[in-house]
Design a protein around this motif. Structure first.
Motif, PDB file in Angstrom:
ATOM      1  N   ASP A   1       1.008 -37.653   2.896  1.00 34.83           N
ATOM      2  CA  ASP A   1       1.002 -36.521   1.843  1.00 34.83           C
ATOM      3  C   ASP A   1       0.055 -37.007   0.794  1.00 34.83           C
ATOM      4  O   ASP A   1       0.372 -36.739  -0.492  1.00 34.83           O
ATOM      5  N   CYS A   2      -1.044 -37.372   1.163  1.00 30.86           N
ATOM      6  CA  CYS A   2      -2.116 -37.844  -0.012  1.00 30.86           C
ATOM      7  C   CYS A   2      -2.402 -36.499  -0.667  1.00 30.86           C
ATOM      8  O   CYS A   2      -2.718 -35.696   0.054  1.00 30.86           O
ATOM      9  N   HIS A   3      -1.940 -36.440  -1.967  1.00 25.73           N
ATOM     10  CA  HIS A   3      -2.027 -35.122  -2.600  1.00 25.73           C
ATOM     11  C   HIS A   3      -3.424 -34.474  -3.057  1.00 25.73           C
ATOM     12  O   HIS A   3      -3.401 -33.357  -3.504  1.00 25.73           O
ATOM     13  N   PHE A   4      -4.458 -35.170  -2.756  1.00 31.24           N
ATOM     14  CA  PHE A   4      -5.555 -34.754  -2.910  1.00 31.24           C
ATOM     15  C   PHE A   4      -6.403 -34.068  -1.633  1.00 31.24           C
ATOM     16  O   PHE A   4      -7.429 -33.519  -1.544  1.00 31.24           O
TER      17      PHE A   4
ATOM     18  N   SER B   1      -6.729 -32.010   1.528  1.00 33.39           N
ATOM     19  CA  SER B   1      -6.566 -30.316   2.252  1.00 33.39           C
ATOM     20  C   SER B   1      -6.187 -30.514   3.818  1.00 33.39           C
ATOM     21  O   SER B   1      -5.833 -29.704   4.588  1.00 33.39           O
ATOM     22  N   GLN B   2      -6.203 -31.871   4.398  1.00 35.35           N
ATOM     23  CA  GLN B   2      -5.928 -32.251   5.891  1.00 35.35           C
ATOM     24  C   GLN B   2      -4.479 -32.652   6.014  1.00 35.35           C
ATOM     25  O   GLN B   2      -4.120 -32.711   7.115  1.00 35.35           O
ATOM     26  N   SER B   3      -3.723 -32.811   4.920  1.00 31.72           N
ATOM     27  CA  SER B   3      -2.246 -33.059   5.265  1.00 31.72           C
ATOM     28  C   SER B   3      -1.778 -31.888   5.866  1.00 31.72           C
ATOM     29  O   SER B   3      -1.613 -30.736   5.318  1.00 31.72           O
ATOM     30  N   GLY B   4      -0.907 -32.060   7.059  1.00 35.07           N
ATOM     31  CA  GLY B   4      -0.004 -31.089   7.576  1.00 35.07           C
ATOM     32  C   GLY B   4       1.198 -30.821   6.639  1.00 35.07           C
ATOM     33  O   GLY B   4       1.840 -29.928   6.952  1.00 35.07           O
ATOM     34  N   ARG B   5       1.349 -31.414   5.667  1.00 35.03           N
ATOM     35  CA  ARG B   5       2.517 -31.028   4.736  1.00 35.03           C
ATOM     36  C   ARG B   5       2.288 -29.993   3.639  1.00 35.03           C
ATOM     37  O   ARG B   5       3.109 -29.482   3.047  1.00 35.03           O
ATOM     38  N   PHE B   6       0.966 -29.393   3.552  1.00 38.52           N
ATOM     39  CA  PHE B   6       0.679 -28.630   2.506  1.00 38.52           C
ATOM     40  C   PHE B   6       0.001 -27.375   3.126  1.00 38.52           C
ATOM     41  O   PHE B   6      -0.451 -27.554   4.303  1.00 38.52           O
TER      42      PHE B   6
END
Length: 340
Positions: free
Chosen positions: A76-79, A81-86
């Protein structure tokens, strides 16, 4: 007696300590540089350039990067766009081996000596490592790309995975600490700063070059920015990629402001004075933060490496534009020098 940053002018101190002595600034000294007024930024950049020339030389290392696995990352790295959580526009895709070789060939055409294979994962599984191995073998089998240095960025590693990458002939491993230790939990919650640091320790101990940097502009304070530079100095990496936040849509940081240009240039200069002998690489976000003029100022303010082309999910400017800039600045591109 040790002279502290508040006892004298910080740039005069840095000239003696860093330029003449080759000793990087400590945390309090870095903070003093970061707090310099805007009108002193040109003086800082001039000194940082002198430091770069004395301790690193005039050559610029050019690198291209390619994403082997894009999107769908469980972290969940907040920066990112490759996170599957966002709910970002990025979707999970994989690059095949011919596509990987084609990207390596495009990189070599620019004169780059480094080609970095990146995957959006917490850490590589057996299937991904097998794909990396096949990709490296294919790149080595192509006469055009056989000599290029291959780097990887595949997340956190086990010791067995480190050993396997060494056996594959991986030249350098990138694993960013991203931000100061004290700020890390504001940026990532699914793994720890210490886990990242342990991967770096194993990589360095195994003999691979260590590439470790981060992103400026993720809500950190000036003190934390200085802390981050000092922590990188303790890691003693071969390369520090310096990114500036791109507020990607769908991420928790989508509404964060872009770092102002003069502040960003001051940060570049401060990191050079903290890391006098390190490859300091312009990476993601420089086009948004600096514009064309700022890129040139950064190259004359301590930067001695550059990523050309695109940055994974974000577009960069055309590679030829950067190569033309280096030619205009009379900065030679580092030649490939591999011992086979």
């Amino acid at each position: 007696m040790t002279v502290t940053a508040d006892q004298t002018d910080i740039l005069a101190l840095a000239r003696e300590q860093v330029l003449d002595g080759g000793i990087g600034l400590d945390r309090s000294q870095i903070e003093a540089v970061l707090r310099l007024p805007d009108e002193r930024t040109p003086q800082l950049l001039e000194l940082a350039h002198e430091v770069r020339m004395r301790w690193c030389g005039p050559e610029v290392e050019v690198e291209g990067i390619v994403s082997l696995k894009t999107g769908g990352c469980p972290e969940d790295c907040h920066f990112c766009s490759q996170s599957g959580r966002f709910l970002s526009p990025v979707r999970a895709v994989r690059l095949d081996i011919p596509g990987l070789v084609a990207a390596a060939r495009q990189t070599v055409v620019t004169g780059a000596t480094e080609f970095c294979i990146v995957a959006a994962v917490r850490g590589p599984d057996a299937g991904l490592l097998a794909q990396v191995r096949a990709g490296i073998e294919a790149i080595r089998a192509d006469p055009m790309t056989a000599e290029v240095n291959i780097a990887c960025s595949l997340g956190m590693l086990t010791q067995d995975q480190v050993d396997e990458l060494v056996e594959m002939g991986v030249h350098r491993y990138n694993h960013n600490l991203e931000t100061a230790r004290s700020h890390f939990t504001e940026v990532v919650t699914t793994h720890t700063w210490e886990e990242r640091r342990e991967t770096l320790r194993m990589v360095g101990a195994a003999g691979m070059e260590v590439c470790c940097g981060g992103i400026i502009g993720m809500g950190e304070t000036v003190q934390q920015r200085a802390e981050f530079a000092a922590e990188l100095s303790e890691v003693d990496p071969d390369e520090v990629p310096l990114n500036f936040l791109i507020p990607n849509p769908g991420t928790p940081f989508q509404d964060y402001p872009v770092v102002e240009g003069t502040e960003a240039l001051r940060t570049v200069g401060a990191f050079r004075l903290a890391l006098p002998r390190t490859i300091l690489r312009f990476a993601g976000g420089r086009e948004l933060t600096f514009g064309d003029l700022g890129a040139e100022q950064g190259m004359l303010g301590g930067v001695n490496a550059i990523i050309v082309g695109n940055y994974l999910t974000n577009l960069g400017r055309p590679a030829q534009q950067d190569l033309d800039m280096l030619e205009e600045l009379r900065m030679p591109i580092k030649a490939l020098n591999r011992t086979l």
